[in-house]
Design an enzyme around this catalytic site. Structure first.
Site, PDB file in Angstrom:
ATOM      1  N   HIS A 104       0.810  -1.225   0.000  1.00  0.00           N
ATOM      2  CA  HIS A 104       0.000   0.000   0.000  1.00  0.00           C
ATOM      3  C   HIS A 104       0.840   1.271   0.000  1.00  0.00           C
ATOM      4  CE1 HIS A 104      -3.413   2.515   0.391  1.00  0.00           C
ATOM      5  NE2 HIS A 104      -4.180   1.713   1.114  1.00  0.00           N
TER       6      HIS A 104
ATOM      7  N   ASP B 149     -10.495  -2.948 -18.102  1.00  0.00           N
ATOM      8  CA  ASP B 149     -10.805  -3.865 -19.204  1.00  0.00           C
ATOM      9  C   ASP B 149      -9.515  -4.412 -19.796  1.00  0.00           C
ATOM     10  OD1 ASP B 149     -11.674  -5.188 -21.469  1.00  0.00           O
ATOM     11  OD2 ASP B 149     -12.661  -3.463 -22.378  1.00  0.00           O
TER      12      ASP B 149
END
Length: 459
Positions: free
Chosen positions: A166, A379
């Protein structure tokens, strides 16, 4: 509002983990992280899961091969991700851009998406199989900064799971990286948004030493008596809130608070019901904390393409007695009063984030809103994901328990917000009951209004 009950087990066959390195030579250099990246509470691994259905246009393509090749090309631009974290003077983190690579696993599972049913949401079944924790790979220092597993399914779909250190990026930065990966996977020679480092812009440069991270603190949950709760005793589920549910909560809001956002009304609901479910001492302080994306508040703004953490943390605080005994509007008003315009460049703010929190982990509860970050738009050539979000709620940013708001469409085609949550064993039933009671109150008000409409129409 509905919880999850459908169990599902399946077998995953994994290929050997491999390191994917940049497709071309990249600079060898040390790149210090910003003071925001370097927050003690961000030194952890975050997980995301994206689920894709089979596409007739890509029937003959192996998604793992496509993504593996695209990843090598993208790492030429995002080469710090192929490096390793080192600790400098006073614990300052920096990336050694060594080009060692990110971990990648190709896998196959003997299951179809249809078999998941309503289980296609947190807590994700068999997540340990879908995102394998390669032994020795999950350290903060000297470990891969990304782990990706692509698991092909019997139906032609696949599951893309990723683990991120993170300190390298927040959700916005990760989505930028994954969107670029999708563009390259679909044939682009470079990402449309080029990555920008410039972490020095969010450094205080005041020379104050930083608190050294100790992993032990982040692996425990403590109850209100100070006793450690084994992670196996935490119960995981998720709740699905439809627009009808949100409307029901809004009917409980007095007129002077009706400007509240969906985030605010839902957060007040979760905060109050969770506190009631935990049954802490009436005088205990029960904060709720949430990260704020400060990108839009910076002046001058950061350069487009900056993919580091730009998070500030804000909190609403109340005693248990007030939160449980006062009306729902009390919690909502506290949430609405919290200012969201965090001064991310403030030296005092930066340093205050590095001081350890003085709440026990079970009291410290965070909500992270992922409904607008764009993870559900990524995508790779198979279209948009059927699900995109965290695999479950868990131990996270604030040494406590973190839940997330995730956009979701259920099997009935209803759009709404799914929220994974973890609670100690024995508290979950009380929590769900309190949520149901609150929603029922709002729906009763709705029924009263609808019942009165014929009479009003005669006036």
């Amino acid at each position: 509002m509905a919880g999850i009950t459908t169990p599902l087990t399946f077998t995953v066959r994994r290929h050997a983990p491999e390191l994917i390195v940049p497709a071309k030579p990249t600079p060898r250099e040390l790149k210090p992280l910003s003071d925001i990246d370097d927050q003690e509470g961000l030194r952890l691994q975050s997980q995301e899961v994206l689920v894709y259905r089979g596409n007739p246009k890509t029937r003959n393509k192996n998604p793992a091969s496509v993504i593996r090749e695209a990843l090598a090309k993208l790492l030429v631009f995002y080469y710090p991700f192929a490096g390793r974290l080192k600790e400098g003077p006073a614990g300052k983190l920096m990336v050694d851009c060594s080009g060692e690579g990110v971990l990648f696993i190709e896998a196959e599972a003997d299951v179809t998406l249809d078999q998941f049913g309503d289980a296609l949401r947190p807590p994700f079944p068999c997540i340990e199989e879908l995102l394998y924790d390669v032994p020795g790979s999950d350290g903060i220092l000297d470990s891969p900064l990304l782990l990706i597993q692509v698991t092909r399914l019997r139906c032609g779909g696949f599951i893309f799971a990723i683990r991120l250190n993170h300190v390298m990026s927040d959700a916005t930065g990760l989505v930028q990286f994954l969107s670029g990966l999708g563009e390259v996977a679909r044939g682009a020679t470079s990402p449309s948004t080029l990555p920008v480092w410039q972490r020095e812009l969010l450094c205080s440069n005041n020379g104050q030493p930083k608190t050294i991270f100790t992993r032990r603190e982040y692996g425990q949950v403590v109850d209100t008596n100070g006793a450690i709760i084994p992670l196996d005793d935490m119960v995981h589920t998720s709740l699905f809130f439809t627009p009808t549910d949100i409307s029901a909560l809004r009917r409980l809001v007095p007129k002077h608070l009706r400007r509240c956002s969906t985030f605010q009304v839902l957060t007040a609901c979760i905060w109050r019901c969770r506190t009631i479910a935990l049954q802490p001492d009436p005088v205990e302080v029960m904060p709720i904390i949430w990260p704020v994306n400060a990108r839009k508040t910076l002046n001058p703004p950061l350069t487009k393409g900056y993919y580091g953490n730009v998070l500030g943390f804000v909190a609403a605080i109340s005693t248990t007695r007030d939160l449980c005994n006062k009306p729902f509007a009390y919690a909502l008003e506290l949430v609405m009063k919290v200012k969201s315009d965090v001064n991310i460049r403030s030296v005092s703010d930066l340093m205050s984030f590095k001081r350890p929190l003085h709440f026990t982990a079970i009291r410290a509860f965070a909500i992270s809103d992922l409904t607008r970050v764009g993870l559900d738009e990524v995508d790779f050539g198979w279209g948009k994901p059927t699900y995109a979000g965290v695999p479950k709620g868990g131990i996270s940013i604030v040494r406590g328990v973190t839940s997330f708001y995730i956009p979701y469409r259920n099997n009935k085609g209803e759009s709404g917000i799914v929220m994974p949550i973890a609670l100690p064993s024995g508290s979950m039933d009380r929590f769900v009951k309190e949520i149901d009671n609150l929603l029922a109150q709002g729906k009763i008000d709705e029924a009263l209004v609808e019942h009165s409409l014929p009479a009003l129409s005669k006036l």
